[in-house]
Every structure is written in structure tokens, then in C-alpha cells.
Design a protein around this motif. Structure first.
Motif, mmCIF file in Angstrom:
data_model
loop_
_atom_site.group_PDB
_atom_site.id
_atom_site.type_symbol
_atom_site.label_atom_id
_atom_site.label_comp_id
_atom_site.label_asym_id
_atom_site.label_seq_id
_atom_site.Cartn_x
_atom_site.Cartn_y
_atom_site.Cartn_z
ATOM 1 N N THR A 157 40.678 37.966 39.167
ATOM 2 C CA THR A 157 39.666 37.928 39.083
ATOM 3 C C THR A 157 38.981 38.401 40.121
ATOM 4 O O THR A 157 37.638 38.767 40.852
ATOM 5 N N ALA A 158 39.934 39.023 40.595
ATOM 6 C CA ALA A 158 40.469 39.406 42.090
ATOM 7 C C ALA A 158 39.641 41.088 42.053
ATOM 8 O O ALA A 158 40.334 41.055 41.113
ATOM 9 N N PRO A 159 38.707 41.438 42.839
ATOM 10 C CA PRO A 159 38.281 42.498 42.817
ATOM 11 C C PRO A 159 38.871 43.676 42.508
ATOM 12 O O PRO A 159 38.984 44.813 41.798
ATOM 13 N N ALA A 160 40.295 43.754 43.343
ATOM 14 C CA ALA A 160 41.681 44.482 43.107
ATOM 15 C C ALA A 160 41.958 44.941 41.635
ATOM 16 O O ALA A 160 42.339 45.583 41.101
ATOM 17 N N GLN A 161 42.108 43.635 40.456
ATOM 18 C CA GLN A 161 42.024 43.471 39.455
ATOM 19 C C GLN A 161 41.140 44.073 38.257
ATOM 20 O O GLN A 161 40.973 44.491 37.139
ATOM 21 N N VAL A 162 39.949 43.404 38.941
ATOM 22 C CA VAL A 162 38.387 43.688 37.766
ATOM 23 C C VAL A 162 38.499 45.640 37.971
ATOM 24 O O VAL A 162 38.083 45.610 36.955
ATOM 25 N N HIS A 163 38.664 46.084 39.608
ATOM 26 C CA HIS A 163 37.546 47.282 39.516
ATOM 27 C C HIS A 163 38.875 48.352 39.678
ATOM 28 O O HIS A 163 38.621 49.142 38.841
#
Length: 179
Positions: free
Chosen positions: A110-116
Motif C-alpha cells: 500500500t506504499a505510494p510508490a507501489q500504488v501510484h
């Protein structure tokens, strides 16, 4: 494996801080960079590990050894109390730790790097860049200016050391002529 590497990194860092020999400090700094590269390999960041090994252990060590030709072999005795630098380091370290408290867990889905960020690169890079290997596409195109900047810094440092060494040769020649 990670605990052993971490222990070796800490032991090497303490040895760098405690040694009085500048040559030993330069060599231990190279060892620290190699251990850091090994830790990055364990963390599956092989591209970053390669850069750390080449720049940190290779080029930086050569530049430090070149600079040692212009200086003494051992560290001078400190002329001031180490209390103020220690305080600055502790405050800076505490600030950095405080700044990372709200970061997501390492490898969190759910980290921003993984999601976005990651899905965007995975989707667009093959069509925009035309290179099938996504890591190569990111390093060669999206991070191209970053790589160019790193190259410019290393090149500038190398030129600086060469200029310092040429000045040392001139001074030694002038001393021989004066005698």
C-alpha cells in the motif's frame, strides 16, 4: 544474513571513526561501500548496488587515496572539544528518524510508490521508451538526467584531484630547485 551484514557495517563504521591513520580510513571507507553494495544486492536492488560498488568503493577510494598524496598520513590532534559536533550529529539523526516515523513499512503493497508510481512506469515505459526491460528503460530515460548529474560530479571530483596532484608536483619540483 542481513543481521550479519548490518553488524559488519556498524563495525566498519566504528573502525572508520576510531582510526587515526588516514590511509586506513580511506581503505575502510571502501570496505564500507562494498558492504553497503552487498546489502543492496541482498535487498534485490542490484542496479543501485552496482553503482555503490563502482562509485563508493571504486572511484571514491581512488580519489581519497589521490588526495592523501597531498596530506599527512595521520589525523591531527583535535583543537576543539568534540561535544558540539556530536550534538549536531545527534540532533540531525533524531530529526531524520522523526521524519521517517510515518513512512510505510518496507515493501508494503500500500506504499505510494507501489500504488501510484510503479504501475504508471510498468504501463507506459514499454510504449514510451521501446525497451522491453523496464529497469533499463527507467534508468536510461526517466532517470537519464540524474545519471548525467552523477557522472558530472564524479568527473569534477576527478579533475579536482588531478589539479591538486599537479600542484603538488610543481611544489616538490620548486623545493628541489631551491635546495
Amino acid at each position: 544474513m542481513n543481521i550479519t551484514l548490518f553488524t559488519l557495517l556498524v563495525a566498519t563504521a566504528l573502525a572508520v571513526v576510531r582510526t587515526q591513520s588516514l590511509f586506513a580510513t580511506a581503505m575502510l571507507s571502501g570496505v564500507f561501500s562494498l558492504l553497503s553494495a552487498l546489502l543492496l544486492v541482498v535487498l534485490d536492488a542490484v542496479d543501485v548496488a552496482f553503482t555503490e560498488a563502482a562509485v563508493g568503493a571504486g572511484i571514491s577510494t581512488v580519489l581519497m587515496l589521490g588526495t592523501l598524496a597531498l596530506t599527512r598520513r595521520f589525523e591531527s590532534a583535535p583543537s576543539h572539544s568534540p561535544a558540539i559536533p556530536l550534538f549536531v550529529v545527534l540532533v540531525t539523526g533524531a530529526t531524520l528518524i522523526y521524519g521517517t516515523l510515518d513512512m510505510p513499512n518496507f515493501g508494503s503493497a500500500t506504499a505510494p510508490a507501489q500504488v501510484h508510481v510503479a504501475p504508471e512506469y510498468l504501463e507506459r515505459s514499454v510504449h514510451e521508451i521501446g525497451v522491453p526491460n523496464i529497469v533499463t528503460a527507467i534508468l536510461a530515460s526517466y532517470r537519464g538526467f540524474d545519471t548525467l548529474g552523477e557522472t558530472a560530479v564524479v568527473f569534477t571530483a576527478g579533475i579536482g584531484v588531478l589539479l591538486l596532484l599537479s600542484g603538488l608536483r610543481r611544489r616538490r619540483r620548486n623545493k628541489r630547485e631551491d635546495v
